[in-house]
Write an enzyme that holds these catalytic residues in place. Sequence first.
Site, PDB file in Angstrom:
ATOM      1  N   PHE A  18      -6.118  -3.953  -0.373  1.00  0.00           N
ATOM      2  CA  PHE A  18      -7.113  -2.935   0.006  1.00  0.00           C
ATOM      3  C   PHE A  18      -6.946  -2.448   1.430  1.00  0.00           C
ATOM      4  O   PHE A  18      -7.415  -1.367   1.779  1.00  0.00           O
ATOM      5  CB  PHE A  18      -8.544  -3.493  -0.173  1.00  0.00           C
ATOM      6  CG  PHE A  18      -8.991  -4.372   0.972  1.00  0.00           C
ATOM      7  CD1 PHE A  18      -9.526  -3.809   2.133  1.00  0.00           C
ATOM      8  CD2 PHE A  18      -8.851  -5.749   0.913  1.00  0.00           C
ATOM      9  CE1 PHE A  18      -9.909  -4.609   3.205  1.00  0.00           C
ATOM     10  CE2 PHE A  18      -9.231  -6.560   1.975  1.00  0.00           C
ATOM     11  CZ  PHE A  18      -9.753  -5.987   3.127  1.00  0.00           C
TER      12      PHE A  18
ATOM     13  N   LYS B 213       0.356  -0.310  -8.837  1.00  0.00           N
ATOM     14  CA  LYS B 213      -0.981  -0.816  -9.185  1.00  0.00           C
ATOM     15  C   LYS B 213      -1.711  -0.991  -7.854  1.00  0.00           C
ATOM     16  O   LYS B 213      -1.565  -2.003  -7.167  1.00  0.00           O
ATOM     17  CB  LYS B 213      -0.852  -2.157  -9.926  1.00  0.00           C
ATOM     18  CG  LYS B 213      -2.008  -2.538 -10.828  1.00  0.00           C
ATOM     19  CD  LYS B 213      -3.301  -2.831 -10.136  1.00  0.00           C
ATOM     20  CE  LYS B 213      -3.365  -4.063  -9.298  1.00  0.00           C
ATOM     21  NZ  LYS B 213      -4.560  -4.067  -8.417  1.00  0.00           N
TER      22      LYS B 213
ATOM     23  N   GLU C 104      -7.105 -17.992   6.685  1.00  0.00           N
ATOM     24  CA  GLU C 104      -7.208 -16.580   7.050  1.00  0.00           C
ATOM     25  C   GLU C 104      -8.639 -16.128   6.746  1.00  0.00           C
ATOM     26  O   GLU C 104      -9.095 -16.219   5.606  1.00  0.00           O
ATOM     27  CB  GLU C 104      -6.225 -15.750   6.217  1.00  0.00           C
ATOM     28  CG  GLU C 104      -6.296 -14.270   6.548  1.00  0.00           C
ATOM     29  CD  GLU C 104      -5.358 -13.428   5.691  1.00  0.00           C
ATOM     30  OE1 GLU C 104      -5.366 -13.585   4.451  1.00  0.00           O
ATOM     31  OE2 GLU C 104      -4.636 -12.595   6.258  1.00  0.00           O
TER      32      GLU C 104
ATOM     33  N   CYS D  76      -3.084  -7.758   8.359  1.00  0.00           N
ATOM     34  CA  CYS D  76      -2.241  -8.953   8.250  1.00  0.00           C
ATOM     35  C   CYS D  76      -1.598  -9.269   9.594  1.00  0.00           C
ATOM     36  O   CYS D  76      -1.041 -10.337   9.774  1.00  0.00           O
ATOM     37  CB  CYS D  76      -1.186  -8.774   7.180  1.00  0.00           C
ATOM     38  SG  CYS D  76       0.004  -7.510   7.608  1.00  0.00           S
TER      39      CYS D  76
ATOM     40  N   GLU E 182      -7.883  -2.345  -6.546  1.00  0.00           N
ATOM     41  CA  GLU E 182      -9.035  -1.791  -7.272  1.00  0.00           C
ATOM     42  C   GLU E 182     -10.190  -1.497  -6.311  1.00  0.00           C
ATOM     43  O   GLU E 182     -11.147  -0.818  -6.666  1.00  0.00           O
ATOM     44  CB  GLU E 182      -9.480  -2.745  -8.398  1.00  0.00           C
ATOM     45  CG  GLU E 182     -10.012  -4.108  -7.953  1.00  0.00           C
ATOM     46  CD  GLU E 182      -8.912  -5.124  -7.625  1.00  0.00           C
ATOM     47  OE1 GLU E 182      -7.768  -4.727  -7.342  1.00  0.00           O
ATOM     48  OE2 GLU E 182      -9.231  -6.339  -7.624  1.00  0.00           O
ATOM     49  N   ARG E 183     -10.077  -2.016  -5.070  1.00  0.00           N
ATOM     50  CA  ARG E 183     -11.141  -1.735  -4.096  1.00  0.00           C
ATOM     51  C   ARG E 183     -10.881  -0.451  -3.328  1.00  0.00           C
ATOM     52  O   ARG E 183     -11.804   0.154  -2.795  1.00  0.00           O
ATOM     53  CB  ARG E 183     -11.302  -2.937  -3.153  1.00  0.00           C
ATOM     54  CG  ARG E 183     -11.934  -4.120  -3.887  1.00  0.00           C
ATOM     55  CD  ARG E 183     -12.160  -5.291  -2.992  1.00  0.00           C
ATOM     56  NE  ARG E 183     -10.939  -6.069  -2.796  1.00  0.00           N
ATOM     57  CZ  ARG E 183     -10.877  -7.198  -2.122  1.00  0.00           C
ATOM     58  NH1 ARG E 183     -11.970  -7.691  -1.570  1.00  0.00           N
ATOM     59  NH2 ARG E 183      -9.743  -7.856  -1.999  1.00  0.00           N
TER      60      ARG E 183
END
Length: 493
Positions: free
Chosen positions: A162, A186, A394, A294, A189-190
């Site tokens: 996301f 793909k 994390e 990240c 989905e967020r």
Amino acid sequence: MEDTLEMKEAPAPRRLANWIGGRWEEAPEGAALAPVADPATGEVLALVPLGGAAEVGRAVAAAQEAFRGWSRTPVPARARLLFRYQALLSERREELAELLAAENGKSREEALGEVQRGIECVEFAAGAPTLLMGSQLPDIASGLESGMYRYPLGVVCGITPFNFPMMVPCWMFPLAVACGNAFVLKPSERTPLLACRLAELFAEAGFPPGVLSIVHGAREAVDALLAHPGIAAVSFVGSQPAAAAVYRRGAAEGKRVQALAGAKNFSLVLADADLPAAARQVAAAAFGSAGQRCMACAVVCVERGAAPEFLRLLLEQADAMRPAEGGGPAGIATPMIRCESRDRALALLEQALRGGAELLRDGRLDPAPPGSGSFLGPTIVVKVQEEMAVWQEELFAPVLCVAEIGGLEEGIELANRSPFANGACLYTDSARAVRRFREEIDAGMLGINIGVPAPMAFFPFSGWKGSFYGDLHANGRDGVEFYTRKKMVTARY
Ligand code: NAD
């Protein structure tokens, strides 16, 4: 991994469709749908269908069909389409940034910066004619020659997180298609909205149908991609447990896999550093994009003598970060993606506080933007024990752990004990310290007096240890190697 949301119901949000074979394919009645909410306001922007094997099967079939012609399209012709795509993305950068900021919660400046990083990936991929050259040796023996030629793999897929809805997909599909592959994406989905726009502009640039497809979904769609025999390679970017699982499953299915995972990045500040500059860089790296990068700074280790002054400056920087509605100046405090993400970070923080850690700055007290349930202000934790989850895991939140160190050696040892090894930064004026850091730190992307040392598209994004599974990284020559296979021809005439 579907989150629940604290959100406002807007009247009939639009339903996203899958992009398969060059057309939008509506999800069937009764299909599972997940809401896509604006983290800053809670407004439901769209409903995303959660596809599975059927959608993946159709997308792969369309990609296989497209691959036949696309893989034989001359490389300069592929490059010309990428140049056109680059121009379209550049013309639409404001629109793309706006969409990205709405679904992800970033500030306008951060979103514009991300759009630019995505465009740079397309620019790199447009160098395909040079990137795809092989190599020859005319005399491997008397009258005998040998040559290496590059070919695409076939249909390859990308599964993205996301937090970079533009940049991370752009690490993947532009270079993959430049190499002659067909690509199935793909998206998270967020944050699936930007991917739809990327596909529309891709078609507008003139790429043939099926060269890029989008299948929306979550875990089930990923499982279907990993199980599909028509997928030759998988590029994954996401959290560490998911990356490890995708790497194992993909390899077991005989696929080539690169899986970029989570991080816990350390910054070391030595007493000879430019402390105001270091505080600015560390604050931006720790709290920018709500800590959801990240390459975010999660732990800062400060040389003891400089600690009081550095912490005073850091606090000043954190205090200056304020939430704002919509876009605002860079360094603005923005919401986290979902309430669940913030709640998880807060649970680990509170556990640390019960264990004796203390807050130098409590971001829970900062006023949230109206409507946002997922906001957490810049939070600074001191007296953290190494075994605490807040140090080990994390958090992916604007929470920064602080430790005091006796010197560079102690800082390197602390950082090297982390199971993650994405980035690491050093703030110093000493060339000798820089050299030692470069030689001894176990991390793949190093920053010297800068906070977010994310490499540009022509270099590999090279996390180590638990931050990466595979051998060929995303981007740069590694990316070309990942998306191609070689034929060796040995000939006597
Ligand atoms: P996530 O792991 O929840 O999701 C990433 C993608 O994987 C999504 O498309 C999701 O649908 C899918 N997914 C989720 N759970 C899965 C599972 N169990 N099996 C298979 N697929 C699954 O990650 P996120 O929260 O969207 O993104 C944030 C994470 O990504 C952070 O850990 C961050 O450090 C990492 N990240 C890493 C890099 C890097 O370069 N190393 C870059 C960006 C983000």
